[in-house]
Design a protein around this motif. Structure first.
Motif, PDB file in Angstrom:
ATOM      1  N   VAL A 168       0.854  -1.195   0.000  1.00 57.13           N
ATOM      2  CA  VAL A 168       0.000   0.000   0.000  1.00 57.13           C
ATOM      3  C   VAL A 168       0.888   1.243   0.000  1.00 57.13           C
ATOM      4  N   ILE A 169       0.666   2.142  -0.965  1.00 56.23           N
ATOM      5  CA  ILE A 169       1.445   3.386  -1.008  1.00 56.23           C
ATOM      6  C   ILE A 169       0.584   4.607  -0.692  1.00 56.23           C
ATOM      7  N   GLU A 170      -0.733   4.391  -0.640  1.00 56.71           N
ATOM      8  CA  GLU A 170      -1.624   5.494  -0.282  1.00 56.71           C
ATOM      9  C   GLU A 170      -2.977   4.934   0.127  1.00 56.71           C
ATOM     10  N   GLY A 171      -3.559   5.503   1.213  1.00 58.08           N
ATOM     11  CA  GLY A 171      -4.869   5.074   1.656  1.00 58.08           C
ATOM     12  C   GLY A 171      -4.805   4.084   2.814  1.00 58.08           C
ATOM     13  N   ALA A 172      -5.971   3.778   3.367  1.00 65.69           N
ATOM     14  CA  ALA A 172      -6.078   2.810   4.465  1.00 65.69           C
ATOM     15  C   ALA A 172      -7.439   2.139   4.379  1.00 65.69           C
ATOM     16  N   SER A 173      -7.488   0.873   4.787  1.00 66.57           N
ATOM     17  CA  SER A 173      -8.734   0.113   4.700  1.00 66.57           C
ATOM     18  C   SER A 173      -8.611  -1.168   5.509  1.00 66.57           C
ATOM     19  N   THR A 174      -9.749  -1.781   5.805  1.00 67.10           N
ATOM     20  CA  THR A 174      -9.721  -3.144   6.353  1.00 67.10           C
ATOM     21  C   THR A 174      -9.814  -4.112   5.178  1.00 67.10           C
ATOM     22  N   VAL A 175      -9.038  -5.184   5.251  1.00 65.86           N
ATOM     23  CA  VAL A 175      -8.970  -6.166   4.173  1.00 65.86           C
ATOM     24  C   VAL A 175      -9.291  -7.542   4.729  1.00 65.86           C
ATOM     25  N   ASN A 176     -10.242  -8.212   4.110  1.00 68.33           N
ATOM     26  CA  ASN A 176     -10.596  -9.572   4.511  1.00 68.33           C
ATOM     27  C   ASN A 176      -9.591 -10.540   3.888  1.00 68.33           C
ATOM     28  N   GLU A 177      -8.705 -11.109   4.739  1.00 70.95           N
ATOM     29  CA  GLU A 177      -7.653 -12.001   4.260  1.00 70.95           C
ATOM     30  C   GLU A 177      -8.005 -13.474   4.443  1.00 70.95           C
ATOM     31  N   ALA A 178      -9.265 -13.759   4.774  1.00 68.33           N
ATOM     32  CA  ALA A 178      -9.678 -15.142   5.039  1.00 68.33           C
ATOM     33  C   ALA A 178      -9.339 -16.106   3.904  1.00 68.33           C
ATOM     34  N   PRO A 179      -9.471 -15.699   2.624  1.00 65.23           N
ATOM     35  CA  PRO A 179      -9.144 -16.656   1.560  1.00 65.23           C
ATOM     36  C   PRO A 179      -7.697 -17.152   1.591  1.00 65.23           C
ATOM     37  N   ILE A 180      -6.777 -16.330   2.117  1.00 62.35           N
ATOM     38  CA  ILE A 180      -5.368 -16.714   2.168  1.00 62.35           C
ATOM     39  C   ILE A 180      -4.994 -17.294   3.525  1.00 62.35           C
ATOM     40  N   THR A 181      -5.414 -16.610   4.604  1.00 62.80           N
ATOM     41  CA  THR A 181      -4.974 -17.005   5.947  1.00 62.80           C
ATOM     42  C   THR A 181      -5.983 -17.859   6.693  1.00 62.80           C
ATOM     43  N   GLY A 182      -7.254 -17.842   6.236  1.00 63.64           N
ATOM     44  CA  GLY A 182      -8.292 -18.573   6.960  1.00 63.64           C
ATOM     45  C   GLY A 182      -8.797 -17.837   8.188  1.00 63.64           C
ATOM     46  N   GLU A 183      -8.288 -16.618   8.443  1.00 65.20           N
ATOM     47  CA  GLU A 183      -8.704 -15.854   9.624  1.00 65.20           C
ATOM     48  C   GLU A 183      -9.910 -14.990   9.284  1.00 65.20           C
ATOM     49  N   SER A 184     -10.931 -15.070  10.126  1.00 64.63           N
ATOM     50  CA  SER A 184     -12.193 -14.393   9.827  1.00 64.63           C
ATOM     51  C   SER A 184     -12.147 -12.892  10.093  1.00 64.63           C
TER      52      SER A 184
END
Length: 709
Positions: A241-257
């Motif tokens: 990320v070079i600009e901005g901020a957000s929440t990202v759902n990483e469940a598909p990669i990490t399995g964490e909800s």
């Protein structure tokens, strides 16, 4: 050309569309290997792919699969999956037509008679439409003395027609084709989890070109391109990320909800979902090199790897199929020759024996369960690298955990500083050494010094030496210096560790801290005390492992015993081994194996390499799919949730139960049908229904794994 020079062999990967059964995949592999110019061909039935080494055109490879109507495409990242509905596929349309002709034939049989020209025409049409490819391949196999399922069916159908059982021959053709369609359907469903992974990455993305925003295919993205990811869009490739901020759902990669908060400087992964903010990101990996692409590739390879149970079935099938042909021959000939039985009756029973002996259900009993389990676990953030590891995971009786980054969050913080000189002098030395460390403790020290503006990156450090499990040393400003464990200092510089230093160190250790001693070869500069929080679900995960029947759970760490015990108590582990070097962890794993335990080792995929390599099952914690986690261990947990270890063991055990059930279902149904032979009660109808029934049971039973949570 000199003898030492190597000839470079062209290697290409192709997507294969149209497989119906594992036997067909094996036949296709043999056909491709026989193409002039091909040195090697390896089919991955689970992933519907073939890797060809040597020179061969797509047309030649497609011709090698013409017996199955196979279609070939060169594999490339982002290739669209075939979306033709199951019932619209050419083979299944032919089966439907053959089924209607067979039904019509039986209707007219009761109206016009079995041998009426119109009735015979319907049955023969059904046999030709539904089974001409089966006959062609079966006859070729028979000439080569290759005894496959198609060989059995070809002999049975021709034999039935020869003795005038045209109606039953047509039924055998149709039901065998339905059985193959079921096998194809079950493998398609088993591959669903892998397709879900492939579909995670979007096909198109928005790139910034000068002052414009341009939509381009993701496969055309290059390193250092700048992309825009809007709220609700999936991140197309790995980047920063070079600009901005957000929440990202990483469940598909990490399995964490729980979504992860991403800001400038944070890494993001392909296939994850940007939830609520606009992100501008710089591409750090090409589409085919992302963590998601690596996971997909490893899952494809894993699904191809055969578990011991599957290897046994494959070996058994090679003996079983010829044995069935011999049995059928004996059934057809011995009673008429020895006991004056009626030839037509016993030939019919011999043909029925061939049909009931078809090993379709037996052959599919294992791979459909393995493929389903590995694909499904990948969707849950668990990457299992093959059927062997899937099978072994459920056999674990002991498990060893690394501490830092495995049981703990791996982000220790400095809680107290004790300095015997000016604090700034000590922190400058600590930072100068630890800036070269890759260990979480070293990184925590650097963070602490930067926050207090003691970071001096221009200080030269010479003769730097990493001390595995003990710290780091080097020459700072011309003085031999160290940032290491108390034990290293007491062994190497015993005169420096006086009573005052020892007393302060013991006080910090008793509080459950990890201790770093900073000093030079002539004095101790001070202590840095750090603490690392135990992961939120660590204790629950350990309890789950105990409830699963693991007999021994141990923690292995290079940390001080008092600190290790404090962590062990919080995680619910009483067997704590501390002050261990990497080779000592290896010794403990081997000792547990000598005591009869099947040992699993859980580490971070970077440290503890010897112990991970020696364990029966190595499990790496790999937040976001780090290269180390993906490459070093038998099983990688893509997130930091330790409860996935228990889930993985449960999945392994359930998979092996289902495989055993499948094998039993197949055998019991076939044996029950074969028991009818001595009484003359086995018919082609019963035989084919026993075969198709076993295939259906095996398929439905295996697909239960898709519901595993």
């Amino acid at each position: 050309m000199s003898g030492k020079e190597k000839v470079m062999t062209k290697r290409e990967e192709y997507v294969v569309r149209g497989f119906t059964c594992a036997n067909c995949a094996t036949q296709f592999e043999r056909n491709v290997q026989s193409i002039k110019g091909v040195t090697s061909a390896k089919v991955n039935f689970a992933a519907s792919k073939i890797v060809v080494e040597g020179e061969a055109s797509v047309q030649e490879i497609e011709e090698a699969g013409s017996f199955e109507d196979l279609r070939i495409k060169k594999a490339e990242y982002g290739l669209e999956e075939e979306t033709t509905p199951f019932w619209k596929k050419g083979k299944n349309v032919r089966v439907s037509v053959a089924s209607l002709l067979t039904i019509a034939g039986w209707v007219f049989l009761f109206q016009l008679g079995e041998y009426h020209p119109f009735t015979l025409a319907l049955f023969i049409s059904a046999i030709v439409i539904g089974g001409y490819r089966l006959f062609w391949q079966g006859l070729k196999n028979l000439v080569k003395l290759e005894f496959t399922m198609r060989t059995l069916m070809t002999v049975a159908i021709i034999g039935a027609a020869f003795i005038g059982e045209w109606g039953e021959a047509a039924v055998v053709v149709v039901l065998f084709a339905i059985s193959e369609a079921l096998e194809s359907y079950s493998m398609d469903k088993a591959r669903k989890s892998l397709r879900n992974l492939i579909d995670l990455a979007p096909r198109y993305t928005t790139m910034i070109q000068g002052d414009q925003r341009v939509t381009i295919p993701v496969k055309d993205v290059q390193l250092s391109d700048v992309l825009i990811v809007k709220p609700g869009e999936k991140i197309p490739v790995d980047g920063t990320v070079i600009e901005g901020a957000s929440t990202v759902n990483e469940a598909p990669i990490t399995g964490e909800s729980m979504p992860a908060y991403k800001k400038t400087g944070d890494n993001v992964f392909a296939g994850t979902l940007n939830e609520d903010g606009l992100l501008k990101m710089k591409v750090t990996k090409r589409p085919e090199e992302t963590a998601l692409a690596k996971i997909i590739h490893l899952v494809e390879e894993a699904q191809q790897e055969k578990a011991p149970a599957q290897q046994f079935i494959d070996r058994f099938a090679k003996v079983y199929t010829p044995a069935i042909m011999v049995l059928a021959l004996l059934v057809a000939t011995i009673p008429p020759i020895v006991f004056q039985g009626e030839w037509s009756q016993w030939i019919y029973l011999g043909l029925a024996t061939l049909v009931v002996g078809c090993p379709c259900a037996l052959i599919i009993s294992t791979p459909v369960a393995i493929v389903t389990a590995i694909g499904h676990s990948a969707n849950q953030g668990i990457l299992i690298k093959g059927g062997l590891h899937l099978e072994q995971a459920g056999n674990m009786t002991a498990i060893a955990f690394d501490k830092t980054g495995t049981l703990t969050k791996g982000a220790p913080v400095v809680t107290e500083v004790v300095s015997f000189v000016e604090e700034s002098e000590m922190l400058v030395v600590a930072q100068a050494l630890e800036q070269y460390s890759t260990h979480p403790i070293g990184k925590a020290v650097v963070r602490y010094t930067k926050e207090r503006d003691f970071s001096k990156s221009d200080i030269d450090v010479e003769q730097l030496e990493n001390l595995p499990g003990r710290g780091i040393r080097g020459v700072v400003k011309g003085v031999e210096s160290f940032a290491s464990s108390p034990e290293y200092v007491m062994e190497t510089y015993p005169g420096l560790y006086d009573e005052q230093v020892k007393k302060q160190g013991e006080r910090l250790l008793e509080a459950g801290n990890t201790l770093i001693v900073v000093g030079t070869d002539n004095k101790i500069l001070g202590f840095l005390a750090l603490q690392d929080e135990v992961k939120d679900r660590a204790k629950q995960a350990v309890q789950e492992l105990k409830s699963l029947g693991l007999k021994k759970i141990v923690m292995l760490t290079g940390d001080h015993l008092q600190t290790a015990k404090a962590t062990g108590n919080q995680a619910g582990i009483t067997d704590v081994r501390a002050r261990l070097l990497p080779e000592e962890k290896l010794t403990i794993v081997k000792q547990l194996q000598k005591e009869g335990f099947r040992v699993g080792m859980v580490g971070d995929g970077v440290n503890d390499a010897p112990a991970l390599a020696a364990a029966n099952i190595s499990i790496a914690m790999g937040k976001g799919g780090t290269d180390a986690a993906l490459e070093t261990a038998d099983i990688s947990l893509m997130g930091d949730d330790l409860s996935k270890v228990g889930y993985m063991i449960s999945l392994s055990r359930k998979t092996m139960r289902i495989i055993k059930q499948n094998i039993i279902f197949s055998f019991v149904l076939k044996m029950a049908a074969l028991m009818l032979i001595p009484f003359g009660l086995l018919t082609l109808w019963i035989a084919i229904f026993a075969d198709i029934g076993a295939t259906l049971l095996v398929t439905l039973n295996s697909l239960r794994l898709l519901k595993n949570r």
